[in-house]
Scaffold this motif. Structure first.
Motif, short mmCIF file in Angstrom:
data_model
loop_
_atom_site.label_atom_id
_atom_site.label_comp_id
_atom_site.label_asym_id
_atom_site.label_seq_id
_atom_site.Cartn_x
_atom_site.Cartn_y
_atom_site.Cartn_z
N GLU A 139 42.64 92.86 35.30
CA GLU A 139 42.59 92.80 33.83
C GLU A 139 43.10 91.46 33.31
N CYS A 140 44.16 90.96 33.93
CA CYS A 140 44.74 89.69 33.49
C CYS A 140 43.80 88.52 33.79
N VAL A 141 43.15 88.56 34.95
CA VAL A 141 42.20 87.50 35.30
C VAL A 141 41.03 87.50 34.32
N ILE A 142 40.52 88.68 34.00
CA ILE A 142 39.43 88.77 33.03
C ILE A 142 39.86 88.23 31.67
N ALA A 143 41.14 88.43 31.34
CA ALA A 143 41.67 87.95 30.06
C ALA A 143 41.92 86.45 30.05
N GLY A 144 41.74 85.79 31.20
CA GLY A 144 41.85 84.34 31.24
C GLY A 144 43.10 83.79 31.90
N GLN A 145 43.98 84.64 32.41
CA GLN A 145 45.19 84.15 33.07
C GLN A 145 44.86 83.64 34.46
N SER A 146 45.62 82.66 34.91
CA SER A 146 45.42 82.15 36.26
C SER A 146 46.06 83.11 37.25
N LEU A 147 45.45 83.23 38.42
CA LEU A 147 45.97 84.15 39.42
C LEU A 147 47.34 83.71 39.91
N GLN A 148 47.56 82.41 39.99
CA GLN A 148 48.87 81.92 40.44
C GLN A 148 49.96 82.33 39.46
N ASP A 149 49.68 82.25 38.17
CA ASP A 149 50.67 82.67 37.17
C ASP A 149 50.94 84.17 37.28
N ILE A 150 49.89 84.94 37.51
CA ILE A 150 50.05 86.39 37.65
C ILE A 150 50.94 86.72 38.85
N LEU A 151 50.69 86.04 39.97
CA LEU A 151 51.46 86.29 41.18
C LEU A 151 52.90 85.82 41.02
N THR A 152 53.09 84.69 40.36
CA THR A 152 54.44 84.17 40.15
C THR A 152 55.27 85.17 39.35
N LEU A 153 54.69 85.71 38.30
CA LEU A 153 55.39 86.68 37.47
C LEU A 153 55.69 87.96 38.25
N GLU A 154 54.73 88.41 39.04
CA GLU A 154 54.93 89.63 39.82
C GLU A 154 56.04 89.43 40.86
N LEU A 155 56.07 88.27 41.47
CA LEU A 155 57.11 87.98 42.47
C LEU A 155 58.48 87.86 41.82
N GLU A 156 58.53 87.34 40.60
CA GLU A 156 59.81 87.27 39.89
C GLU A 156 60.32 88.66 39.56
N ARG A 157 59.41 89.56 39.25
CA ARG A 157 59.81 90.92 38.87
C ARG A 157 60.17 91.79 40.07
N HIS A 158 59.39 91.66 41.16
CA HIS A 158 59.55 92.59 42.27
C HIS A 158 59.88 91.93 43.61
N ARG A 159 59.82 90.61 43.69
CA ARG A 159 60.14 89.85 44.91
C ARG A 159 59.10 89.98 46.02
N TYR A 160 58.10 90.81 45.83
CA TYR A 160 57.06 90.97 46.84
C TYR A 160 55.78 91.47 46.16
N ILE A 161 54.67 91.34 46.88
CA ILE A 161 53.38 91.86 46.44
C ILE A 161 52.97 92.90 47.46
N LEU A 162 52.99 94.16 47.06
CA LEU A 162 52.63 95.22 48.01
C LEU A 162 51.15 95.11 48.37
N GLY A 163 50.89 95.26 49.67
CA GLY A 163 49.54 95.06 50.19
C GLY A 163 49.42 93.74 50.93
N TYR A 164 50.54 93.00 51.00
CA TYR A 164 50.52 91.68 51.67
C TYR A 164 51.76 91.55 52.55
N GLY A 165 51.52 91.05 53.78
CA GLY A 165 52.57 91.04 54.77
C GLY A 165 52.59 92.38 55.49
N ARG A 166 53.10 92.38 56.70
CA ARG A 166 53.14 93.60 57.51
C ARG A 166 54.42 93.58 58.33
N PRO A 167 55.33 94.53 58.13
CA PRO A 167 56.62 94.48 58.81
C PRO A 167 56.54 94.34 60.32
N VAL A 168 55.56 94.98 60.95
CA VAL A 168 55.50 94.97 62.41
C VAL A 168 54.73 93.77 62.97
#
Length: 271
Positions: A127-156
């Motif tokens: 929704e944010c990309v469609i609204a014109g936001q850059s993906l990097q800005d979206i990810l930066t904000l998400e990482l600031e809020r939660h410190r990780y992006i679920l669905g990326y990285g694998r503990p094992v």
């Protein structure tokens, strides 16, 4: 007109649009006669119809099947399969062992909770990309809020490609199924994270929700869809443990446990 208390609105016979059982006559499943209209459906088709109310093309159903099949690992060392195995070792019933294993599959780090969170994030990011936001800005904000992006990285296997993903993509190619906007976004997130210095390869959680999202599932429907996805690997672990002597699965000597707590003491010292 609604009353002041919601329970009063729902008092009396159950009103439902999902279906009903009429013993000796018929069974209704989302408005269809189960034994007449839906008699040719396989189980995954019926399961997804129950969740979404929608029917899917044969190639799509085959892909949904694969999302379960490709993560069916009969390895008793895995956290949820271990529960099923220990149930067999303790001579519990198969129903209790498998049910408990499914319940602990909701682990917050590597179970179904990441799938639900990944689906929610993909929808918000799209929704944010469609609204014109850059993906990097979206990810930066998400990482600031939660410190990780679920669905990326694998503990094992943090730095390796998730072995299930190439198999899914190969099946999509064989079935002439194009990647939809959510799946394309999921891979674009991986590339953008790499560009940001975050070496977090996409894992199965992101793929296994992006595909249903592209089929019109909601995040909650994605969650319900993945619920049985580990189940095929559980009965083999239960059975093998049940065939061993009781208590012999994951047997461990006390001497093999590294203990750093209070020193051994006599019972009389505590009186």
């Amino acid at each position: 007109m609604k009353s002041k208390h919601p329970l009063q609105d729902y008092e009396g016979p159950l009103r439902t649009k999902m279906g009903g059982c009429f013993p000796g006559e018929r069974a209704v499943f989302r408005g269809h006669d189960l034994h007449a209209d839906l008699k040719e459906l396989d189980w995954v088709e019926l399961y997804t119809l129950g969740i979404t109310g929608k029917r899917f093309l044969p190639a799509q159903v085959k892909l949904l099947h694969a999302l379960w099949t490709y993560t069916s690992y009969p390895d008793a060392r895995l956290w949820n399969n271990r529960v099923a195995a220990l149930a067999g070792s303790a001579r519990s019933t198969g129903a209790l062992g498998v049910a408990a294993a499914i319940a602990v599959s909701e682990a917050a780090i590597y179970g179904w909770q990441p799938e639900l969170a990944a689906a929610d994030f993909l929808v918000r990011a799209h929704e944010c990309v469609i609204a014109g936001q850059s993906l990097q800005d979206i990810l930066t904000l998400e990482l600031e809020r939660h410190r990780y992006i679920l669905g990326y990285g694998r503990p094992v296997a943090t730095s390796k490609i998730d072995e299930r993903i190439p198999a899914v993509l190969a099946l999509m190619e064989r079935e002439n199924l194009e990647q939809g906007p959510y799946l394309r976004l999921a891979f674009e997130i991986e590339r953008t994270l790499f560009q940001m210095g975050r070496k977090l390869p996409i894992n199965y959680a992101a793929v296994t929700v992006a595909i249903p999202l592209d089929m019109g599932f909601s995040p909650r429907e994605c969650y319900l869809f993945v619920l049985p996805s580990f189940q095929a690997g559980m009965p083999p672990c239960y059975l093998e443990a049940a065939e061993r002597p009781e208590g012999a699965t994951f047997a461990l000597k006390c001497s093999q446990v590294h203990y750093a707590g209070p020193a051994k003491r006599r019972w009389s010292d505590s009186q």
